[in-house]
Design a protein around this motif. Structure first.
Motif, PDB file in Angstrom:
ATOM      1  N   HIS A  38       0.820  -1.219   0.000  1.00 50.31           N
ATOM      2  CA  HIS A  38       0.000   0.000   0.000  1.00 50.31           C
ATOM      3  C   HIS A  38       0.852   1.267   0.000  1.00 50.31           C
ATOM      4  CE1 HIS A  38       0.508  -0.791   4.406  1.00 50.31           C
ATOM      5  NE2 HIS A  38       0.700   0.519   4.423  1.00 50.31           N
ATOM      6  N   ASP A  39       2.159   1.105   0.177  1.00 54.82           N
ATOM      7  CA  ASP A  39       3.071   2.251   0.125  1.00 54.82           C
ATOM      8  C   ASP A  39       3.763   2.380  -1.238  1.00 54.82           C
ATOM      9  OD1 ASP A  39       2.739   3.288   2.736  1.00 54.82           O
ATOM     10  OD2 ASP A  39       4.002   1.687   3.546  1.00 54.82           O
ATOM     11  N   ILE A  40       3.235   1.678  -2.235  1.00 58.08           N
ATOM     12  CA  ILE A  40       3.819   1.708  -3.583  1.00 58.08           C
ATOM     13  C   ILE A  40       2.883   2.459  -4.525  1.00 58.08           C
ATOM     14  CG2 ILE A  40       4.663   0.344  -5.527  1.00 58.08           C
ATOM     15  CD1 ILE A  40       5.058  -1.985  -3.550  1.00 58.08           C
ATOM     16  N   ALA A  41       3.454   3.323  -5.350  1.00 55.79           N
ATOM     17  CA  ALA A  41       2.736   3.941  -6.469  1.00 55.79           C
ATOM     18  C   ALA A  41       3.305   3.338  -7.747  1.00 55.79           C
ATOM     19  CB  ALA A  41       2.917   5.454  -6.478  1.00 55.79           C
ATOM     20  N   ALA A  42       2.430   2.845  -8.622  1.00 60.30           N
ATOM     21  CA  ALA A  42       2.883   2.180  -9.846  1.00 60.30           C
ATOM     22  C   ALA A  42       2.259   2.824 -11.073  1.00 60.30           C
ATOM     23  CB  ALA A  42       2.543   0.696  -9.807  1.00 60.30           C
ATOM     24  N   PHE A  43       3.028   2.828 -12.167  1.00 59.66           N
ATOM     25  CA  PHE A  43       2.611   3.428 -13.433  1.00 59.66           C
ATOM     26  C   PHE A  43       2.711   2.383 -14.536  1.00 59.66           C
ATOM     27  CE2 PHE A  43       4.244   6.731 -10.736  1.00 59.66           C
ATOM     28  CZ  PHE A  43       3.494   7.861 -11.013  1.00 59.66           C
ATOM     29  N   GLY A  44       1.703   2.342 -15.423  1.00 64.71           N
ATOM     30  CA  GLY A  44       1.759   1.405 -16.528  1.00 64.71           C
ATOM     31  C   GLY A  44       0.803   1.772 -17.636  1.00 64.71           C
ATOM     32  N   ASP A  45       0.928   1.035 -18.747  1.00 60.42           N
ATOM     33  CA  ASP A  45       0.084   1.342 -19.909  1.00 60.42           C
ATOM     34  C   ASP A  45      -0.457   0.123 -20.630  1.00 60.42           C
ATOM     35  OD1 ASP A  45       2.752   0.721 -20.980  1.00 60.42           O
ATOM     36  OD2 ASP A  45       1.928   1.413 -22.899  1.00 60.42           O
ATOM     37  N   MET A  46       0.074  -1.073 -20.352  1.00 55.96           N
ATOM     38  CA  MET A  46      -0.322  -2.251 -21.128  1.00 55.96           C
ATOM     39  C   MET A  46      -0.752  -3.402 -20.217  1.00 55.96           C
ATOM     40  SD  MET A  46      -0.264  -1.542 -24.345  1.00 55.96           S
ATOM     41  CE  MET A  46      -0.203  -3.114 -25.206  1.00 55.96           C
ATOM     42  N   PRO A  47      -1.402  -4.441 -20.807  1.00 53.98           N
ATOM     43  CA  PRO A  47      -1.925  -5.532 -19.979  1.00 53.98           C
ATOM     44  C   PRO A  47      -0.900  -6.227 -19.093  1.00 53.98           C
ATOM     45  CG  PRO A  47      -2.987  -5.593 -22.111  1.00 53.98           C
ATOM     46  CD  PRO A  47      -1.916  -4.526 -22.203  1.00 53.98           C
ATOM     47  N   ASN A  48       0.377  -6.281 -19.492  1.00 53.14           N
ATOM     48  CA  ASN A  48       1.347  -6.910 -18.597  1.00 53.14           C
ATOM     49  C   ASN A  48       1.597  -6.081 -17.343  1.00 53.14           C
ATOM     50  OD1 ASN A  48       2.818  -4.940 -20.069  1.00 53.14           O
ATOM     51  ND2 ASN A  48       4.729  -6.058 -19.809  1.00 53.14           N
ATOM     52  N   ASP A  49       1.093  -4.838 -17.313  1.00 52.47           N
ATOM     53  CA  ASP A  49       1.183  -4.002 -16.113  1.00 52.47           C
ATOM     54  C   ASP A  49       0.003  -4.204 -15.168  1.00 52.47           C
ATOM     55  OD1 ASP A  49       3.570  -2.638 -16.942  1.00 52.47           O
ATOM     56  OD2 ASP A  49       2.338  -1.454 -18.320  1.00 52.47           O
ATOM     57  N   LEU A  50      -1.053  -4.856 -15.630  1.00 55.71           N
ATOM     58  CA  LEU A  50      -2.272  -4.948 -14.821  1.00 55.71           C
ATOM     59  C   LEU A  50      -2.048  -5.599 -13.455  1.00 55.71           C
ATOM     60  CD1 LEU A  50      -4.931  -5.793 -17.553  1.00 55.71           C
ATOM     61  CD2 LEU A  50      -4.920  -3.787 -16.055  1.00 55.71           C
ATOM     62  N   PRO A  51      -1.355  -6.750 -13.351  1.00 54.82           N
ATOM     63  CA  PRO A  51      -1.161  -7.315 -12.008  1.00 54.82           C
ATOM     64  C   PRO A  51      -0.462  -6.341 -11.062  1.00 54.82           C
ATOM     65  CG  PRO A  51      -0.620  -8.932 -13.683  1.00 54.82           C
ATOM     66  CD  PRO A  51      -0.807  -7.626 -14.403  1.00 54.82           C
TER      67      PRO A  51
END
Length: 298
Positions: free
Chosen positions: A219-232
């Motif tokens: 819960h202390d992580i901020a994550a950035f992504g754009d494609m389905p492999n980023d979904l998990p």
């Protein structure tokens, strides 16, 4: 959509995890000076940075030279690298499982071709498209099963499959069903490529395990992504950011929406974090979009 301020100081991340292609890097593959400076300033402010990518381990040294000294999780979670590029952990696909997977996918999808990624080596079948590896010299060429038999001691980290005519969505579903439990199946480029990792290994599984050992809760992580492999990864963390240029499934899953990669979206969010940390106020932090009750909201 509603427009809201960046998260307040109470929700500052201890770790920023960002995808590269389509997220941190611009569409032409370059890294802007603004983004490189924002990453360095984030680390200086006491917020750790992890680069989490589908790119293979053989690309890590060049990435760090270009982006800066950060932890790297490569090959969709198959390896963890320290900020100097050294491999500190690897999750390989067992060769018997890999051969079974390749044979099942080949039988289920006529016309498919394969490539295989090891720690520092790469091999592909003759029909596999050279644009996927940018025409670089490759010594291991032949049927995928034969390549695996020729290099039995190397760690197999990722298998890639290409089909010349099937739409990506159809190809992915067929490949996922054919692979079954022998691999984690995903896609990331928007082209007709499907990627296989060891069972249970994703960007999320490796990020959460590594950060936990570093004393950082998810819960202390901020994550950035754009494609389905980023979904998990986006679903696993406290603050999830989809790039505005992202895949529809990513836009639907993430809580926040950052500006596009070509607008230095990650940098703009990081600058907001740093500003808030320095001043303890939401003033001047900028804005991003979020759903009040959207999918993926923690």
């Amino acid at each position: 959509m509603t427009t809201t301020p960046f998260p307040p100081p109470a929700t500052f991340p201890k770790l920023v995890a960002t995808d590269l292609d389509g997220t941190l890097l611009r569409s032409d593959g370059t890294l802007s000076l603004r983004t490189k400076a924002a990453l360095a300033a984030t680390e200086k402010a006491g917020i750790r940075v992890a680069l989490v990518t589908g790119r293979p381990p053989r690309s890590v040294s060049a990435l760090l030279e270009r982006i800066g000294p950060h932890v790297v999780i490569a090959a969709n979670g198959a390896t963890v690298h320290s900020s100097d590029g050294a491999v500190v952990q690897a999750f390989s696909i067992p060769y018997p499982a890999a051969v079974r997977l390749i044979r099942r996918v080949r039988a289920a999808i006529p016309g498919v071709s394969f490539a295989v990624e090891f720690e520092e080596a790469y091999g592909h079948e003759p029909a596999y498209p050279d644009w996927s590896f940018e025409g670089e010299a490759v010594e291991l060429i032949g049927p995928a099963e034969e390549i695996l038999a020729r290099v039995p001691g190397r760690l197999l980290l990722k298998i890639l499959a290409h089909h010349p005519t099937l739409p990506l969505g159809d190809f992915y579903e067929l490949a996922r069903r054919a692979a079954g439990p022998d691999a984690e199946t995903t896609h990331s480029t928007g082209l007709s490529l499907v990627e296989f990792s060891a069972p249970g290994i994703t960007k999320a599984s490796t990020l959460v395990a590594w950060s936990g050992r570093e004393g950082i809760a998810r819960h202390d992580i901020a994550a950035f992504g754009d494609m389905p492999n980023d979904l998990p990864m986006l679903r696993a963390v406290g603050q999830s950011y989809a790039m505005s240029n992202g895949h529809p499934d990513v836009l639907a899953a993430a809580r926040f929406r950052a500006p596009s990669n070509d607008e230095d979206g990650v940098a703009r969010v990081l600058e907001g974090f740093i500003d808030l940390r320095a001043h303890g106020s939401t003033a001047g932090a900028g804005v991003c979009e979020t759903r009040e009750h959207g999918p993926g909201a923690p």
